[in-house]
Scaffold this active site. Structure first.
Site, PDB file in Angstrom:
ATOM      1  N   CYS A  27      78.350  17.955  38.241  1.00 47.60           N
ATOM      2  CA  CYS A  27      78.782  17.894  36.833  1.00 47.60           C
ATOM      3  C   CYS A  27      79.879  16.842  36.664  1.00 47.60           C
ATOM      4  CB  CYS A  27      79.303  19.254  36.364  1.00 47.60           C
ATOM      5  SG  CYS A  27      78.087  20.233  35.463  1.00 47.60           S
ATOM      6  N   HIS A  72      74.366  22.024  32.408  1.00 44.49           N
ATOM      7  CA  HIS A  72      75.335  22.125  33.506  1.00 44.49           C
ATOM      8  C   HIS A  72      74.562  22.139  34.820  1.00 44.49           C
ATOM      9  CE1 HIS A  72      78.767  22.848  30.900  1.00 44.49           C
ATOM     10  NE2 HIS A  72      77.973  23.628  30.177  1.00 44.49           N
TER      11      HIS A  72
END
Length: 111
Positions: free
Chosen positions: A35, A23
């Site tokens: 992201c 992430h």
């Protein structure tokens, strides 16, 4: 941090697999444009390969992870379209990594 790994055939530099994991932590979940960009490019490429190259690409996807081993297609034209789409994905992800290098890293390995 998101790590993108492309594995290429040592002889012809064809992409034989890729993995996207992690992430970005650029912003809070749901507001993280890094992201979202990486996800849109990588998942969009898998969908484009299925639509434009006529191949259901084998992949694994779960929270923060997308990977695929890329088969060689017997139809050279379809295989070329698939590789072009994968190379396009590599360029787009490299562009994101250039702008957000603290959050995205691109790696390449030869096989």
């Amino acid at each position: 941090m998101i790590t993108v790994t492309f594995v290429r055939n040592e002889t012809d530099k064809r992409i034989v697999s890729f993995a996207v994991e992690g992430h970005a932590k650029y912003a809070k979940p749901g507001k993280d444009i890094v992201c979202a960009g990486v996800s849109a490019v990588s998942v969009g490429t898998v969908n484009a390969i299925e639509t434009l190259a006529g191949l259901e690409l084998p992949y694994t996807m779960k929270n923060g992870w997308l990977s695929s081993d890329i088969p060689v297609l017997p139809d050279a034209e379809a295989d070329g379209r698939m590789q072009l789409l994968l190379e396009s994905m590599a360029v787009m992800l490299e562009t994101i990594a250039t702008s957000y290098g603290k959050h995205v890293v691109i790696q390449e390995r030869l096989q």
